[in-house]
Design a protein around this motif. Structure first.
Motif, PDB file in Angstrom:
ATOM      1  N   GLY A 108      -0.114  10.108  21.885  1.00  0.00           N
ATOM      2  CA  GLY A 108       0.818   9.313  22.373  1.00  0.00           C
ATOM      3  C   GLY A 108       1.893  10.176  23.211  1.00  0.00           C
ATOM      4  N   GLY A 109       1.807  11.499  23.058  1.00  0.00           N
ATOM      5  CA  GLY A 109       2.681  12.334  23.652  1.00  0.00           C
ATOM      6  C   GLY A 109       2.487  12.335  25.292  1.00  0.00           C
ATOM      7  N   THR A 110       3.697  12.696  26.010  1.00  0.00           N
ATOM      8  CA  THR A 110       3.410  13.111  27.601  1.00  0.00           C
ATOM      9  C   THR A 110       4.044  14.205  28.016  1.00  0.00           C
ATOM     10  N   ALA A 111       3.400  15.194  28.463  1.00  0.00           N
ATOM     11  CA  ALA A 111       4.110  16.315  29.263  1.00  0.00           C
ATOM     12  C   ALA A 111       3.987  16.048  30.856  1.00  0.00           C
ATOM     13  N   MET A 112       4.812  16.596  31.657  1.00  0.00           N
ATOM     14  CA  MET A 112       5.045  16.796  32.980  1.00  0.00           C
ATOM     15  C   MET A 112       4.478  18.224  33.261  1.00  0.00           C
TER      16      MET A 112
ATOM     17  N   SER B 163       3.261  16.215  37.212  1.00  0.00           N
ATOM     18  CA  SER B 163       2.254  14.975  37.247  1.00  0.00           C
ATOM     19  C   SER B 163       2.262  14.744  35.686  1.00  0.00           C
ATOM     20  N   PRO B 164       2.192  13.360  35.259  1.00  0.00           N
ATOM     21  CA  PRO B 164       2.225  13.376  33.630  1.00  0.00           C
ATOM     22  C   PRO B 164       1.033  13.489  33.078  1.00  0.00           C
ATOM     23  N   ARG B 165       0.679  13.920  31.989  1.00  0.00           N
ATOM     24  CA  ARG B 165      -0.346  14.369  31.314  1.00  0.00           C
ATOM     25  C   ARG B 165      -0.201  13.553  29.868  1.00  0.00           C
ATOM     26  N   HIS B 166      -0.931  12.638  29.390  1.00  0.00           N
ATOM     27  CA  HIS B 166      -0.784  12.038  28.273  1.00  0.00           C
ATOM     28  C   HIS B 166      -1.882  12.593  27.158  1.00  0.00           C
ATOM     29  N   GLY B 167      -1.299  12.767  25.889  1.00  0.00           N
ATOM     30  CA  GLY B 167      -2.072  13.316  24.812  1.00  0.00           C
ATOM     31  C   GLY B 167      -2.623  12.108  24.385  1.00  0.00           C
TER      32      GLY B 167
END
Length: 102
Positions: A38-42, A31-35
């Motif tokens: 602008g960063g994104t972590a799965m 699931s993507p998590r947006h910072g």
């Protein structure tokens, strides 16, 4: 607790009990998590449901629980543990990374 080969997936005994009471099926996906900058972590998430399309998933039986595992997550993750947290009707599943991810 049970451990499988490939993606080392462990489901905590409390989580197995919780999943059994909610249909005996768990879906493990990214699931993507947006910072905020602008960063994104799965991040891996576990849900007590069947995926909409069952063909694209790796399926494993772990102590009577049918686990549908995202193929991308299976390729990237080293070891994960599904646990249950909370109490009574406010319990939910969460995924703990117990190894390194690339």
């Amino acid at each position: 607790m049970t451990e499988q080969h490939g993606l080392r997936l462990t489901i905590d005994t409390d989580a197995i009990d919780w999943i059994q009471r909610h249909g005996g099926i768990v879906t493990l996906r990214q699931s993507p998590r947006h910072g905020c900058c602008g960063g994104t972590a799965m991040l891996p998430v576990a849900e007590a449901r069947t995926p909409a399309t069952r063909d694209d998933w790796i399926v494993r039986d772990i102590d009577g629980v049918t686990a549908y595992i995202d193929r991308h997550l299976d390729a990237l993750a080293d070891a994960l543990t599904i646990r249950a947290e909370g109490f009574r009707q406010w319990r939910r599943l969460f995924v703990e990374t117990t190894g390194t991810q690339t």
